[in-house]
Design an enzyme around this catalytic site. Structure first.
Site, PDB file in Angstrom:
ATOM      1  N   HIS A 132     -23.263  12.980  47.128  1.00  0.00           N
ATOM      2  CA  HIS A 132     -21.838  13.011  46.764  1.00  0.00           C
ATOM      3  C   HIS A 132     -21.549  14.168  45.819  1.00  0.00           C
ATOM      4  O   HIS A 132     -22.226  14.350  44.815  1.00  0.00           O
ATOM      5  CB  HIS A 132     -21.427  11.676  46.121  1.00  0.00           C
ATOM      6  CG  HIS A 132     -21.132  10.619  47.150  1.00  0.00           C
ATOM      7  ND1 HIS A 132     -20.236   9.606  46.949  1.00  0.00           N
ATOM      8  CD2 HIS A 132     -21.611  10.449  48.401  1.00  0.00           C
ATOM      9  CE1 HIS A 132     -20.164   8.858  48.037  1.00  0.00           C
ATOM     10  NE2 HIS A 132     -21.008   9.335  48.928  1.00  0.00           N
ATOM     11  N   TYR A 144     -13.052   5.189  40.860  1.00  0.00           N
ATOM     12  CA  TYR A 144     -12.982   4.372  39.646  1.00  0.00           C
ATOM     13  C   TYR A 144     -11.502   4.206  39.319  1.00  0.00           C
ATOM     14  O   TYR A 144     -10.810   5.215  39.094  1.00  0.00           O
ATOM     15  CB  TYR A 144     -13.679   5.078  38.481  1.00  0.00           C
ATOM     16  CG  TYR A 144     -15.188   5.167  38.615  1.00  0.00           C
ATOM     17  CD1 TYR A 144     -16.018   4.239  37.984  1.00  0.00           C
ATOM     18  CD2 TYR A 144     -15.797   6.172  39.364  1.00  0.00           C
ATOM     19  CE1 TYR A 144     -17.399   4.310  38.087  1.00  0.00           C
ATOM     20  CE2 TYR A 144     -17.181   6.254  39.479  1.00  0.00           C
ATOM     21  CZ  TYR A 144     -17.970   5.320  38.838  1.00  0.00           C
ATOM     22  OH  TYR A 144     -19.342   5.394  38.951  1.00  0.00           O
ATOM     23  N   PRO A 172     -22.226  -1.030  33.516  1.00  0.00           N
ATOM     24  CA  PRO A 172     -22.473  -0.244  34.734  1.00  0.00           C
ATOM     25  C   PRO A 172     -21.445   0.851  35.020  1.00  0.00           C
ATOM     26  O   PRO A 172     -21.631   1.636  35.954  1.00  0.00           O
ATOM     27  CB  PRO A 172     -22.452  -1.307  35.852  1.00  0.00           C
ATOM     28  CG  PRO A 172     -21.750  -2.481  35.279  1.00  0.00           C
ATOM     29  CD  PRO A 172     -21.951  -2.445  33.809  1.00  0.00           C
ATOM     30  N   LYS A 219     -25.495   4.352  34.877  1.00  0.00           N
ATOM     31  CA  LYS A 219     -26.631   4.950  34.170  1.00  0.00           C
ATOM     32  C   LYS A 219     -27.890   4.069  34.066  1.00  0.00           C
ATOM     33  O   LYS A 219     -28.967   4.569  33.742  1.00  0.00           O
ATOM     34  CB  LYS A 219     -26.206   5.322  32.734  1.00  0.00           C
ATOM     35  CG  LYS A 219     -25.270   6.507  32.672  1.00  0.00           C
ATOM     36  CD  LYS A 219     -26.012   7.821  32.843  1.00  0.00           C
ATOM     37  CE  LYS A 219     -25.151   8.951  33.279  1.00  0.00           C
ATOM     38  NZ  LYS A 219     -25.185   9.276  34.696  1.00  0.00           N
ATOM     39  N   TYR A 270     -22.086  12.427  34.127  1.00  0.00           N
ATOM     40  CA  TYR A 270     -22.216  11.599  35.335  1.00  0.00           C
ATOM     41  C   TYR A 270     -23.446  12.014  36.148  1.00  0.00           C
ATOM     42  O   TYR A 270     -24.168  11.161  36.666  1.00  0.00           O
ATOM     43  CB  TYR A 270     -20.942  11.712  36.176  1.00  0.00           C
ATOM     44  CG  TYR A 270     -20.808  10.632  37.219  1.00  0.00           C
ATOM     45  CD1 TYR A 270     -20.563   9.312  36.853  1.00  0.00           C
ATOM     46  CD2 TYR A 270     -20.929  10.927  38.580  1.00  0.00           C
ATOM     47  CE1 TYR A 270     -20.446   8.309  37.809  1.00  0.00           C
ATOM     48  CE2 TYR A 270     -20.812   9.935  39.542  1.00  0.00           C
ATOM     49  CZ  TYR A 270     -20.570   8.635  39.149  1.00  0.00           C
ATOM     50  OH  TYR A 270     -20.455   7.643  40.094  1.00  0.00           O
TER      51      TYR A 270
HETATM   52  P1  RFL Z   1     -35.077  -4.932  36.218  1.00  0.00           P
HETATM   53  O1  RFL Z   1     -34.550  -4.365  37.481  1.00  0.00           O
HETATM   54  O2  RFL Z   1     -34.316  -6.041  35.568  1.00  0.00           O
HETATM   55  O3  RFL Z   1     -36.562  -5.414  36.522  1.00  0.00           O
HETATM   56  C1  RFL Z   1     -37.311  -6.175  35.603  1.00  0.00           C
HETATM   57  C2  RFL Z   1     -38.330  -6.989  36.357  1.00  0.00           C
HETATM   58  O4  RFL Z   1     -39.113  -7.747  35.432  1.00  0.00           O
HETATM   59  C3  RFL Z   1     -39.271  -9.064  35.922  1.00  0.00           C
HETATM   60  N1  RFL Z   1     -39.522  -9.966  34.792  1.00  0.00           N
HETATM   61  C4  RFL Z   1     -40.755 -10.449  34.473  1.00  0.00           C
HETATM   62  N2  RFL Z   1     -41.958 -10.266  35.019  1.00  0.00           N
HETATM   63  C5  RFL Z   1     -43.007 -10.894  34.459  1.00  0.00           C
HETATM   64  N3  RFL Z   1     -42.901 -11.716  33.376  1.00  0.00           N
HETATM   65  C6  RFL Z   1     -41.700 -11.936  32.791  1.00  0.00           C
HETATM   66  N4  RFL Z   1     -41.614 -12.735  31.723  1.00  0.00           N
HETATM   67  C7  RFL Z   1     -40.559 -11.276  33.340  1.00  0.00           C
HETATM   68  N5  RFL Z   1     -39.251 -11.263  33.015  1.00  0.00           N
HETATM   69  C8  RFL Z   1     -38.640 -10.472  33.914  1.00  0.00           C
HETATM   70  C9  RFL Z   1     -37.971  -9.352  36.647  1.00  0.00           C
HETATM   71  O5  RFL Z   1     -38.111 -10.400  37.606  1.00  0.00           O
HETATM   72  C10 RFL Z   1     -37.673  -8.011  37.284  1.00  0.00           C
HETATM   73  O6  RFL Z   1     -38.226  -7.895  38.573  1.00  0.00           O
HETATM   74  O7  RFL Z   1     -35.268  -3.812  35.105  1.00  0.00           O
HETATM   75  P2  RFL Z   1     -35.681  -2.252  35.254  1.00  0.00           P
HETATM   76  O8  RFL Z   1     -36.864  -2.088  36.157  1.00  0.00           O
HETATM   77  O9  RFL Z   1     -35.725  -1.752  33.878  1.00  0.00           O
HETATM   78  O10 RFL Z   1     -34.447  -1.598  36.041  1.00  0.00           O
HETATM   79  C11 RFL Z   1     -33.169  -1.492  35.453  1.00  0.00           C
HETATM   80  C12 RFL Z   1     -32.074  -1.567  36.514  1.00  0.00           C
HETATM   81  O11 RFL Z   1     -32.310  -2.707  37.325  1.00  0.00           O
HETATM   82  C13 RFL Z   1     -30.673  -1.641  35.895  1.00  0.00           C
HETATM   83  O12 RFL Z   1     -30.566  -0.809  34.774  1.00  0.00           O
HETATM   84  C14 RFL Z   1     -29.570  -1.217  36.903  1.00  0.00           C
HETATM   85  O13 RFL Z   1     -29.497  -2.130  37.977  1.00  0.00           O
HETATM   86  C15 RFL Z   1     -28.200  -1.136  36.228  1.00  0.00           C
HETATM   87  N6  RFL Z   1     -27.098  -0.816  37.151  1.00  0.00           N
HETATM   88  C16 RFL Z   1     -26.881   0.476  37.589  1.00  0.00           C
HETATM   89  N7  RFL Z   1     -27.700   1.468  37.219  1.00  0.00           N
HETATM   90  C17 RFL Z   1     -27.516   2.745  37.707  1.00  0.00           C
HETATM   91  O14 RFL Z   1     -28.268   3.639  37.325  1.00  0.00           O
HETATM   92  N8  RFL Z   1     -26.519   3.058  38.613  1.00  0.00           N
HETATM   93  C18 RFL Z   1     -25.655   2.107  39.047  1.00  0.00           C
HETATM   94  O15 RFL Z   1     -24.824   2.409  39.899  1.00  0.00           O
HETATM   95  C19 RFL Z   1     -25.790   0.758  38.515  1.00  0.00           C
HETATM   96  N9  RFL Z   1     -24.984  -0.222  38.922  1.00  0.00           N
HETATM   97  C20 RFL Z   1     -26.252  -1.848  37.585  1.00  0.00           C
HETATM   98  C21 RFL Z   1     -25.180  -1.508  38.471  1.00  0.00           C
HETATM   99  C22 RFL Z   1     -26.435  -3.175  37.178  1.00  0.00           C
HETATM  100  C23 RFL Z   1     -25.558  -4.143  37.608  1.00  0.00           C
HETATM  101  N10 RFL Z   1     -25.797  -5.466  37.157  1.00  0.00           N
HETATM  102  C24 RFL Z   1     -25.896  -6.585  38.024  1.00  0.00           C
HETATM  103  C25 RFL Z   1     -26.232  -5.702  35.794  1.00  0.00           C
HETATM  104  C26 RFL Z   1     -24.306  -2.487  38.918  1.00  0.00           C
HETATM  105  C27 RFL Z   1     -24.479  -3.795  38.465  1.00  0.00           C
HETATM  106  C28 RFL Z   1     -23.461  -4.808  38.929  1.00  0.00           C
HETATM  107  C1  PHB Z   2     -22.644   0.510  42.770  1.00  0.00           C
HETATM  108  O1  PHB Z   2     -22.527   1.084  43.863  1.00  0.00           O
HETATM  109  O2  PHB Z   2     -23.137  -0.615  42.683  1.00  0.00           O
HETATM  110  C2  PHB Z   2     -22.142   1.171  41.553  1.00  0.00           C
HETATM  111  C3  PHB Z   2     -21.715   2.489  41.620  1.00  0.00           C
HETATM  112  C4  PHB Z   2     -21.231   3.123  40.476  1.00  0.00           C
HETATM  113  C5  PHB Z   2     -21.196   2.438  39.282  1.00  0.00           C
HETATM  114  C6  PHB Z   2     -21.662   1.134  39.205  1.00  0.00           C
HETATM  115  C7  PHB Z   2     -22.120   0.494  40.346  1.00  0.00           C
HETATM  116  O3  PHB Z   2     -20.696   3.051  38.188  1.00  0.00           O
END
Ligand code: RFL
Ligand code: PHB
Length: 390
Positions: free
Chosen positions: A76, A201, A293, A297, A385
Site C-alpha cells: 500500500h 481511518y 491499534p 504498531k 506510519y
Molecule cells: P501475542 O500475539 O499476544 O502472543 C503471546 C503468546 O504467548 C502465549 N502465552 C503464554 N504461553 C505460555 N505460558 C503463558 N503463561 C502464556 N501466556 C500467554 C499466548 O497464548 C500467545 O500465543 O504477543 P506478541 O507475540 O508480542 O505479538 C504482539 C501482537 O500480537 C500485537 O501487538 C498486535 O496484534 C497488535 N495489533 C496490531 N499490530 C500491528 O502492528 N498492526 C496492526 O494492524 C494491528 N492491529 C492489533 C491490531 C491488535 C488488536 N487487538 C485484538 C488487541 C488490531 C487489533 C484489534
Molecule cells: C487491521 O487490518 O486489523 C488493522 C489495520 C490498521 C490498524 C489496525 C488494524 O491501524
C-alpha cells in the site's frame, strides 16, 4: 518429540514475537525451545494485526518467511483519512521517499513462522500448562510446566503477551509500568466481501471507524464502541449501518456488505514496562508494551524488539560480546516510546471521547484540518506510519 532438558534460550509464547525470535536465533545456530500455553489452532484463530512496516517484512524474509508474503502481501502506497463528509488521501510513499506498508494478516505471519520452525525441526511445546520461571538472578535459570517438566537454559525470552507469566515473574520493585486506558473499545468484523483498495481511518461524531482488509476479497472493518458493549448487541445489520454512517459518502458507496465470519471487541490501552530486562529474563512484544491499534504498531514493535534482542543473543553466543544484550532495554525502549506517542496521537485525533469538555472537539477539528492542509503535518504521519528507523 521428547523435550530436551536444556536449551540456550527458552522462549515463552508462540505469538509473532516468540516465533520470530526463535527463527532468527535457530538460523544463526542458537538453540531455542518455545513454550506456548495454547494449541496451534487457538493461536492461529486469533484475528489481530494487518499492516506490516518494511522492517517487519525484512525480518520475516530473514526468518525464511518471505515467499508467500511476497506473493500474497498487498503493498500500500497511501492511506485515507475521512472526516466532515470528505475523504483525504495521505500519499505515504511520496512523503517518505518511497517507503510503503504491506497488508498481510498476523494470522498468516504466524502460520508462516510456525511452518518455518517446523521445517527446521526446532521444538515448540504447545498447551504447556502452568509455565513458571525459576532462578532468574543466577547463571542457570530454568522454566517448568505441567507436573514434571523442567527446561534449563542460559536465558529466558518473555514473549508471552500482555497477560503472560514473564513480566509477572519480575519482583514489583524491579519493574515500573506506565499505562493509559482509553474509555472505549474496537468492535472488529471480518467478512468475505470485496475490500477497498486502501485503508480508510474515519473520524465522525458517532465515533471512529476503520476500513481495512486482508486480501482483495476479505475485508476487515472496525467501529469504536463503548467498553460496556458486547458482541451480542451488534448484529451484522447494525454493524454495517453504523459503519456506513461513520465513513464519508464516497467510501460508503464503495463498501460491499455481507455476512460476518468473525466479530470481536478489543479494549484500547497504552502500556510500557521498564526496563525490559531482569537479570536473565528479557521481555519483548506485548509482554513489555501495548499500543492502541490505531497506529498499526503492535506487531511491528514486537518485530523491532525481536530485531534488537536477536542481535544481543547472536553477539553473546558468536562473538562473546554482551554490549548489545546489555543495551537491549534502552535501545528498544527508545523506539517503543516513539511508537507509543504516535499510537496515542492517532487515537486522540480520530476517536470521540465521552465526558470531555467542549474545548477538546474544537481542537480535534483544528488538528484534522491542519493535517489535510499541511504537507509537513502529513509527512509526520507518513513517516511514523511506515515505521521509524531502527
Ligand atoms: P501475542 O500475539 O499476544 O502472543 C503471546 C503468546 O504467548 C502465549 N502465552 C503464554 N504461553 C505460555 N505460558 C503463558 N503463561 C502464556 N501466556 C500467554 C499466548 O497464548 C500467545 O500465543 O504477543 P506478541 O507475540 O508480542 O505479538 C504482539 C501482537 O500480537 C500485537 O501487538 C498486535 O496484534 C497488535 N495489533 C496490531 N499490530 C500491528 O502492528 N498492526 C496492526 O494492524 C494491528 N492491529 C492489533 C491490531 C491488535 C488488536 N487487538 C485484538 C488487541 C488490531 C487489533 C484489534
Ligand atoms: C487491521 O487490518 O486489523 C488493522 C489495520 C490498521 C490498524 C489496525 C488494524 O491501524
Amino acid at each position: 518429540m521428547t523435550v530436551p532438558a536444556r536449551t540456550q534460550v527458552a522462549i515463552i509464547g508462540a505469538g509473532p514475537a516468540g516465533l520470530l525470535l526463535g527463527q532468527l536465533l535457530q538460523l544463526r545456530g542458537i538453540d531455542t525451545v518455545i513454550l506456548e500455553a495454547k494449541s496451534p489452532d487457538y493461536v492461529l484463530g486469533r484475528i489481530r494485526a494487518g499492516v506490516l512496516e518494511e522492517i517487519t517484512v525484512r525480518k520475516l524474509r530473514e526468518a525464511g518467511c518471505g515467499d508467500r508474503l511476497a506473493r500474497e502481501g498487498l503493498v500500500h502506497h497511501g492511506t485515507g483519512i475521512a472526516f466532515g463528509g470528505s475523504l483525504h488521501r495521505i500519499d505515504i510513499q511520496g512523503l517518505t521517499c518511497g517507503k510503503v506498508v504491506t497488508v498481510y494478516g498476523q494470522t498468516e505471519v504466524t502460520r508462516d513462522l510456525m511452518h518455518a520452525r517446523e521445517s527446521i525441526g526446532a521444538q515448540t511445546v504447545y498447551e504447556a500448562q502452568d509455565v513458571q520461571l525459576h532462578d532468574l538472578t543466577g547463571t542457570t535459570p530454568s522454566v517448568s510446566w505441567g507436573t514434571r517438566h523442567t527446561l534449563h537454559c542460559d536465558f529466558i525470552a518473555g514473549c508471552d503477551g500482555f497477560h503472560g507469566v514473564s513480566r509477572a515473574s519480575i519482583p514489583k520493585d524491579s519493574i515500573r509500568s506506565f499505562e493509559r486506558v482509553y474509555p472505549f473499545g474496537w468492535l472488529g468484523v471480518m467478512a468475505d466481501v470485496p475490500s477497498l483498495p486502501e485503508l480508510v481511518y474515519a473520524h465522525h461524531e458517532r465515533g471512529f471507524a476503520l476500513c481495512s482488509l486482508r486480501s482483495p476479497t476479505r475485508s476487515r472493518y472496525y467501529v469504536q464502541v463503548p467498553l460496556t458493549d458486547t458482541v451480542d448487541q451488534w448484529s451484522d445489520a447494525r454493524f454495517w449501518d453504523e459503519l456506513l454512517q461513520r465513513v464519508d459518502p464516497l467510501t460508503a458507496s464503495r463498501i460491499v456488505t455481507g455476512p460476518s465470519i468473525e466479530k470481536s471487541i478489543a479494549p484500547l490501552r497504552s502500556f510500557v514496562a521498564e526496563p525490559l530486562r531482569y537479570h536473565r529474563l528479557f521481555l519483548a512484544g506485548d509482554a513489555a508494551h501495548i499500543v492502541p491499534p490505531t497506529g498499526a504498531k503492535g506487531l511491528n514493535l514486537a518485530a523491532s524488539d525481536v530485531h534488537y534482542l536477536s542481535e544481543g543473543f547472536i553477539s553473546h553466543y558468536r562473538e562473546r560480546c554482551d554490549l548489545a544484550l546489555d543495551g537491549y532495554s534502552q535501545r528498544a525502549l527508545a523506539r517503543i516510546w516513539k511508537a507509543e506517542r504516535f499510537s496515542w496521537w492517532m487515537t486522540q485525533l480520530l476517536h470521540t471521547f465521552p465526558d470531555q469538555d467542549s474545548f477538546a472537539p474544537r481542537l480535534q477539528q483544528a488538528e484534522l484540518q491542519y493535517l489535510i492542509s499541511s504537507e509537513t503535518a502529513q509527512r509526520l504521519l507518513a513517516e511514523n506510519y511506515v515505521g521509524l528507523p531502527t
